[in-house]
Write an enzyme that holds these catalytic residues in place. Structure first.
Site, PDB file in Angstrom:
ATOM      1  N   CYS A   1      -8.963  -2.888   1.231  1.00 33.72           N
ATOM      2  CA  CYS A   1      -8.302  -2.290   0.060  1.00 33.72           C
ATOM      3  C   CYS A   1      -8.314  -0.767   0.081  1.00 33.72           C
ATOM      4  O   CYS A   1      -7.613  -0.130  -0.703  1.00 33.72           O
ATOM      5  CB  CYS A   1      -8.945  -2.799  -1.221  1.00 33.72           C
ATOM      6  SG  CYS A   1      -8.992  -4.585  -1.309  1.00 33.72           S
TER       7      CYS A   1
ATOM      8  N   HIS B   1      -7.666   1.731  -7.067  1.00 28.64           N
ATOM      9  CA  HIS B   1      -7.344   0.444  -6.448  1.00 28.64           C
ATOM     10  C   HIS B   1      -7.308  -0.602  -7.561  1.00 28.64           C
ATOM     11  O   HIS B   1      -8.187  -0.655  -8.417  1.00 28.64           O
ATOM     12  CB  HIS B   1      -8.393   0.097  -5.397  1.00 28.64           C
ATOM     13  CG  HIS B   1      -8.283  -1.313  -4.930  1.00 28.64           C
ATOM     14  ND1 HIS B   1      -7.086  -1.856  -4.528  1.00 28.64           N
ATOM     15  CD2 HIS B   1      -9.213  -2.305  -4.839  1.00 28.64           C
ATOM     16  CE1 HIS B   1      -7.293  -3.118  -4.187  1.00 28.64           C
ATOM     17  NE2 HIS B   1      -8.566  -3.419  -4.373  1.00 28.64           N
TER      18      HIS B   1
ATOM     19  N   ASN C   1      -4.398  -8.064  -7.156  1.00 26.20           N
ATOM     20  CA  ASN C   1      -4.994  -7.192  -6.147  1.00 26.20           C
ATOM     21  C   ASN C   1      -4.187  -7.336  -4.857  1.00 26.20           C
ATOM     22  O   ASN C   1      -4.222  -8.377  -4.205  1.00 26.20           O
ATOM     23  CB  ASN C   1      -6.454  -7.617  -5.940  1.00 26.20           C
ATOM     24  CG  ASN C   1      -7.179  -6.749  -4.930  1.00 26.20           C
ATOM     25  OD1 ASN C   1      -6.565  -5.997  -4.182  1.00 26.20           O
ATOM     26  ND2 ASN C   1      -8.492  -6.871  -4.913  1.00 26.20           N
TER      27      ASN C   1
END
Ligand code: UT7
Length: 354
Positions: free
Chosen positions: A136, A277, A307
């Site tokens: 990520c 994020h 996500n």
């Protein structure tokens, strides 16, 4: 075929061709783009797949829906669309690219790297291409990699893409993970910025491999190649110990954000927008508390996309630039955290095509 590298690429068309190779120069983003697949998977859809509820997902994560790529769509297909949009926004042709970086943990193949596949589809035949695996945190790691090449004079124009088809590595019987992730891509063109502009101002990065077991895909690599048993046990799917990851995500993103501000000689009040994020709305709220930054200055789209791993920051950045929230001269703080663990933060002045 032309080659790029130290001492060969800095005379490419465009800004500041007078800067000789080896000279450090300011680098900024001159265009961004993103792409998500059209298929929407809502929390209510997930209620029919695993033992979950819309209420649980919304209250624990803030997510309401996510995008899922079609079977025939691979990560590079998502990346190419986002990349084209970033090139258009920057007014850069594929043939002008010296460098393509694609950050992903869901590459089309173990090799060749996904950036080469993107190059082929874009027709960016001058570019050298590399894949980057930082989960990520991949978009920020990719930005910093490209920034270093450009600052050093080893490249002039780079395309950085974070792209994922997370749906391909999820265990659709595991409710603790399959509800969390989605597919998408975010991209940015990086170039030297004109005199007087700052572009990327500061970055900090960190990693902690001792915690790699908390978030991983256990099989399918060289340590445990695919067998009928590993496939049957779904060990080619993402596994996460969510509660522990949550704690580290908050701590590292907040600390990295503060460190990047300190390095830039700025305080949080100088920052117009924070782009975290997009892993969980509760993580984002906790970072806001630690940074002493109100929610109104956070760019958040986790409710729409879940996500998207390496795509998440680029996707949020592109949306905010296109809808006019981020304007020329705004200072933006981006913070990321992912498997590895990897984390980082970048402070940037949004320059656009200026
Ligand atoms: O992008 C890389 C970084 N990733 C992250 O940052 C993710 C970090 N972690 C998280 O966001 C959160 O930990 C989760 C959203 C994954 C989980 O939220 P939580 O509040 O930490 O829940 P939990 O894991 O402590 O689970 C609480 C309960 C458990 O039941 P028991 O044991 O208390 O009876 C789980 O079995 O919730 C249950 N649960 C679910 N229930 C309904 C777990 N997943 C679900 C689900 N639906 N989908």
């Amino acid at each position: 075929m032309r080659y790029c590298g130290v001492g060969t690429a800095v005379t490419a068309a465009g800004a500041d061709s007078s800067v000789p190779s080896g000279i450090v120069r300011a680098v900024g983003m001159t265009g961004v783009g993103s792409h998500v697949p059209s298929r929407v998977l809502t929390n209510h859809d997930l209620e029919r797949i695993v033992a979950t509820t819309n209420e649980w997902i919304v209250s624990r994560t803030g997510m309401r829906e996510r995008r899922i790529a079609a079977e025939h769509e691979a990560t590079s297909d998502l990346a190419v669309v986002a990349g084209r949009r970033a090139l258009e926004a920057a007014g850069v042709k594929p043939a002008d690219l010296d460098m393509i970086v694609v950050a992903t943990i869901t590459p089309d193949y173990p090799f060749p790297n996904t950036a080469c596949l993107v190059q082929r589809q874009l027709g960016a035949d001058r570019a050298f291409c590399m894949g980057l695996e930082a989960a990520c945190s991949g978009f920020l790691y990719g930005m910093e990699t490209a920034r270093c090449y450009i600052a050093a004079g080893a490249a002039q124009t780079a395309l950085v893409i974070g792209a994922e088809k997370m749906s391909a590595v999820l265990d659709w019987t595991d409710r603790s993970t399959c509800v969390l992730f989605g597919d998408g891509a975010g991209a940015a063109v990086l170039r030297p910025v004109p005199a007087g502009r700052r572009g990327i101002i500061s970055s900090v990065f960190g990693s902690d491999g001792s915690l790699s077991d908390l978030l991983m895909i256990p099989a399918g690599g060289s340590r445990r190649p695919a067998t009928a048993e590993t496939v049957a046990a779904r060990e080619h799917c993402l596994r996460m110990r969510g509660r522990e990851v949550f704690r580290y995500a908050v701590t590292h993103m907040a600390e990295a954000g503060l460190a990047a501000l300190h390095k830039a000689g700025l305080s949080i009040s100088d920052i117009r927008w924070v782009i975290p994020h997009q892993a969980n709305l509760r993580i984002i709220a906790a970072i806001g508390e630690r940074l002493h930054c109100p929610a109104s200055r956070f760019i958040v789209n986790v409710e729409k996309y879940g996500n998207t791993s390496a795509a998440s920051i680029g996707l949020a950045l592109d949306e905010a630039v296109r809808d006019g929230r981020i304007r020329e001269g705004d200072l933006v703080l981006m913070v990321a955290f992912g498997a590895g663990f990897t984390w980082g933060a970048t402070v940037m002045e949004w320059t656009g095509r200026a």
